[in-house]
Design a protein around this motif. Sequence first.
Motif, PDB file in Angstrom:
ATOM      1  N   ASP A   1      -5.539  -3.562  -2.821  1.00 54.54           N
ATOM      2  CA  ASP A   1      -5.815  -4.090  -4.141  1.00 54.54           C
ATOM      3  C   ASP A   1      -5.555  -3.231  -5.404  1.00 54.54           C
ATOM      4  N   ILE A   2      -5.406  -1.981  -5.151  1.00 55.12           N
ATOM      5  CA  ILE A   2      -5.032  -1.020  -6.078  1.00 55.12           C
ATOM      6  C   ILE A   2      -3.896  -0.867  -6.605  1.00 55.12           C
ATOM      7  N   ASP A   3      -3.533  -0.961  -7.867  1.00 60.19           N
ATOM      8  CA  ASP A   3      -2.022  -0.842  -8.304  1.00 60.19           C
ATOM      9  C   ASP A   3      -1.789   0.620  -8.346  1.00 60.19           C
ATOM     10  N   GLN A   4      -1.154   1.190  -7.579  1.00 62.06           N
ATOM     11  CA  GLN A   4      -0.847   2.710  -7.277  1.00 62.06           C
ATOM     12  C   GLN A   4      -0.031   3.145  -8.746  1.00 62.06           C
ATOM     13  N   SER A   5       0.868   2.312  -9.210  1.00 60.66           N
ATOM     14  CA  SER A   5       1.830   2.551 -10.242  1.00 60.66           C
ATOM     15  C   SER A   5       0.836   3.121 -11.596  1.00 60.66           C
ATOM     16  N   GLU A   6      -0.460   2.804 -11.633  1.00 59.54           N
ATOM     17  CA  GLU A   6      -1.298   3.220 -12.857  1.00 59.54           C
ATOM     18  C   GLU A   6      -1.706   4.605 -12.743  1.00 59.54           C
ATOM     19  N   PHE A   7      -1.561   5.252 -11.502  1.00 61.10           N
ATOM     20  CA  PHE A   7      -1.685   6.823 -11.532  1.00 61.10           C
ATOM     21  C   PHE A   7      -0.562   7.532 -11.093  1.00 61.10           C
ATOM     22  N   GLU A   8       0.702   7.213 -11.456  1.00 60.21           N
ATOM     23  CA  GLU A   8       1.903   7.784 -11.403  1.00 60.21           C
ATOM     24  C   GLU A   8       1.759   8.939 -12.206  1.00 60.21           C
ATOM     25  N   GLY A   9       2.387  10.310 -11.885  1.00 63.42           N
ATOM     26  CA  GLY A   9       2.406  11.432 -12.610  1.00 63.42           C
ATOM     27  C   GLY A   9       0.924  12.243 -12.820  1.00 63.42           C
ATOM     28  N   PHE A  10       0.080  11.734 -11.897  1.00 67.35           N
ATOM     29  CA  PHE A  10      -1.485  12.328 -12.032  1.00 67.35           C
ATOM     30  C   PHE A  10      -1.220  13.979 -11.437  1.00 67.35           C
ATOM     31  N   GLU A  11      -0.421  14.057 -10.620  1.00 70.41           N
ATOM     32  CA  GLU A  11      -0.377  15.316  -9.961  1.00 70.41           C
ATOM     33  C   GLU A  11      -0.186  16.407 -11.103  1.00 70.41           C
TER      34      GLU A  11
ATOM     35  N   HIS B   1      -7.714  23.527 -12.600  1.00 73.19           N
ATOM     36  CA  HIS B   1      -6.862  24.153 -11.466  1.00 73.19           C
ATOM     37  C   HIS B   1      -5.798  23.343 -11.151  1.00 73.19           C
ATOM     38  N   SER B   2      -5.921  22.127 -10.667  1.00 72.02           N
ATOM     39  CA  SER B   2      -4.832  21.296 -10.311  1.00 72.02           C
ATOM     40  C   SER B   2      -5.700  19.816 -10.451  1.00 72.02           C
ATOM     41  N   CYS B   3      -4.553  18.846 -10.110  1.00 76.98           N
ATOM     42  CA  CYS B   3      -4.933  17.369 -10.121  1.00 76.98           C
ATOM     43  C   CYS B   3      -4.020  16.944  -8.698  1.00 76.98           C
ATOM     44  N   PHE B   4      -4.770  16.014  -7.718  1.00 75.63           N
ATOM     45  CA  PHE B   4      -3.975  15.274  -7.053  1.00 75.63           C
ATOM     46  C   PHE B   4      -4.477  14.093  -6.405  1.00 75.63           C
ATOM     47  N   GLN B   5      -3.995  13.317  -5.528  1.00 77.49           N
ATOM     48  CA  GLN B   5      -4.509  12.091  -5.440  1.00 77.49           C
ATOM     49  C   GLN B   5      -4.013  11.589  -3.899  1.00 77.49           C
ATOM     50  N   THR B   6      -4.994  10.717  -3.311  1.00 79.41           N
ATOM     51  CA  THR B   6      -4.584   9.975  -2.339  1.00 79.41           C
ATOM     52  C   THR B   6      -4.654   8.660  -2.590  1.00 79.41           C
ATOM     53  N   PRO B   7      -4.197   7.474  -1.694  1.00 82.26           N
ATOM     54  CA  PRO B   7      -4.140   6.081  -2.098  1.00 82.26           C
ATOM     55  C   PRO B   7      -5.659   5.739  -2.665  1.00 82.26           C
TER      56      PRO B   7
ATOM     57  N   PRO C   1       0.865  -1.206   0.024  1.00 86.43           N
ATOM     58  CA  PRO C   1       0.096   0.025  -0.104  1.00 86.43           C
ATOM     59  C   PRO C   1       0.857   1.215  -0.103  1.00 86.43           C
ATOM     60  N   VAL C   2       0.561   2.297  -0.843  1.00 85.00           N
ATOM     61  CA  VAL C   2       1.206   3.507  -0.791  1.00 85.00           C
ATOM     62  C   VAL C   2       0.620   4.175   0.286  1.00 85.00           C
ATOM     63  N   ARG C   3       1.470   5.177   0.670  1.00 86.91           N
ATOM     64  CA  ARG C   3       1.229   6.196   1.716  1.00 86.91           C
ATOM     65  C   ARG C   3       1.082   7.367   1.099  1.00 86.91           C
ATOM     66  N   PRO C   4       0.138   8.413   1.546  1.00 81.82           N
ATOM     67  CA  PRO C   4       0.091   9.585   1.101  1.00 81.82           C
ATOM     68  C   PRO C   4       1.608  10.453   0.770  1.00 81.82           C
ATOM     69  N   GLU C   5       2.379  10.412   1.622  1.00 80.65           N
ATOM     70  CA  GLU C   5       3.725  11.183   1.669  1.00 80.65           C
ATOM     71  C   GLU C   5       4.388  10.334   0.282  1.00 80.65           C
ATOM     72  N   ASP C   6       4.374   9.141   0.197  1.00 81.40           N
ATOM     73  CA  ASP C   6       4.787   8.660  -1.019  1.00 81.40           C
ATOM     74  C   ASP C   6       4.327   9.112  -2.551  1.00 81.40           C
ATOM     75  N   LEU C   7       3.108   9.480  -2.658  1.00 83.72           N
ATOM     76  CA  LEU C   7       2.675   9.887  -3.707  1.00 83.72           C
ATOM     77  C   LEU C   7       3.059  11.286  -4.147  1.00 83.72           C
TER      78      LEU C   7
ATOM     79  N   THR D   1      -8.438  -2.582   2.797  1.00 85.26           N
ATOM     80  CA  THR D   1      -8.350  -3.948   2.214  1.00 85.26           C
ATOM     81  C   THR D   1      -8.598  -3.582   0.547  1.00 85.26           C
ATOM     82  N   VAL D   2      -9.351  -2.490   0.530  1.00 89.58           N
ATOM     83  CA  VAL D   2      -9.570  -2.025  -1.044  1.00 89.58           C
ATOM     84  C   VAL D   2      -8.511  -1.384  -1.578  1.00 89.58           C
ATOM     85  N   ILE D   3      -7.541  -0.562  -0.721  1.00 92.20           N
ATOM     86  CA  ILE D   3      -6.487   0.138  -1.216  1.00 92.20           C
ATOM     87  C   ILE D   3      -5.403  -0.846  -1.278  1.00 92.20           C
TER      88      ILE D   3
END
Length: 508
Positions: A485-495, A232-238, A148-154, A481-483
């Motif tokens: 199962d999410i492949d966070q690499s799919e959303f790299e560079g979303f910011e 205006h902007s984009c950002f994400q959480t896990p 699981p990816v932590r917010p500070e890692d994103l 549990t849901v988080i």
Amino acid sequence: MIFLSSHPICWLNLLFPNVPPAPGMPCAGEDRSIYRRGARRWRKLYRVNGHIFQAKRFNRRAFCAFCQDRIWGLGRQGFKCIQCKLLVHKKCHKLVQKPCSNEHVDPVEVKDDANGESTLGRASSVRSRAEPEPPLPETPPAPAPPAPVRPEDLEPGSQRQYSLEDFELIRVIGRGSYAKVLMVELKRTKRVYAMKVIKKALVTDDEDIDWVQTEKHVFETASNHPFLVGLHSCFQTPSRLFFVIEFVRGGDLMFHMQRQRRLPEEHARFYAAEISLALHFLHERGVIYRDLKLDNVLLDHEGHIKLTDYGMCKEGVRPGDTTSTFCGTPNYIAPEILRGEEYGFSVDWWALGVLTYEMLAGRSPFDIAQAADNPDQNTEDYLFQVILEKTIRIPRSLSVKAASVLKGFLNKNPVERLGCGENGFLDIVNHPFFKSIEWEMLEQKQVVPPFKPRLEGERDLANFPPEFTDEPVHLTPDNDTVIADIDQSEFEGFEYVNPLLMSLEDCV
């Protein structure tokens, strides 16, 4: 002033002839889902030797079962059988001799089109009744799921520009199949924005991830045009993706049409012209919009239009290029899409014809009297048949010029459709219906709109449906549990942060 009536009538008068008790309230027996239908993509499938192939994007090393070469490239590089999971190049799928190994699957509703391609309707996946499928020898074993990816890692270090903590959530103003839209305030500047919130768990399918990225790119492009909602902007959480976009507080055309039923020609002409400029801007930049409808046409505080919702857009379309994805909102889908033909920018001009007809006539060109009482006529298949075969009747109350522009946009042959000829957009500019339009002044927002929404302040939500604004404003707690199962690499560079809006905020 338009839209002000002592007896507002539901604009779909053929289905709901009653008078609502107050503006914004539903008529007796009214079902909003009938006319606020959402757009979607129908899955395109390809059947060969028992296999049912679907285009897929591969994020790891994958090898073609036919030629044994690696499947590589950008976007959806190859095909995957939705039953036996066989992987092949697109160029190899018709050559596959190995029959499909999965014989026990739920029925798949597939319709062949003229090109041998097929369409899967509402089913988004197929579940096997057989034992769990063994891994295919053609592909290397899948890697272990990421931690699981932590917010500070994103959002590390200086790349982090905004987060959810930077905004105050004020009110819900919209909701769709994938997203919730909130009115928010940026705490540092007190500026009000709209925030589109998407749960990552709902967009883990390859095609869904693609449209999220496309929507982001088009939002960036749209920030440079007066009649398109900018970013205006984009950002994400896990667990979620966040688009912070312009807040357009005049409401959408659907909301206003419910009050007025139909518009004077001068008003419809003004909106159609501004929409034309917005579509032309997108087309010049290789973008097919594909989701023009009353819900997606917003009015700003002055009364100018702004198109929003770019999830159905197709990017990278050069002059002469075509695509074939079967997608859109049912009532606005062009005949060439229904016929399974390759198409280009023509589908947007058809949708503008449908929308202009709705503004002028107060109903859809494909409404059928008493359809609600006949289940056989209240289906998507029947609607598509009507779009393909029915002769569109122009109301006699409309002027000759209005009837002419509707016939031009609603020509079932895209080659002959208004806006699709050799002169392209110039044919629209020079059409008699738009003779009174000063196009250069219009694009510079120097033409006074025919209607200015009544607003008592920057946060006035009187032009938004109560069904949204009455919802509680909160985000459901994350499920670990849901988080996981999410492949966070799919959303790299979303910011992303719009540098123009950042510079404006620095001046506050």
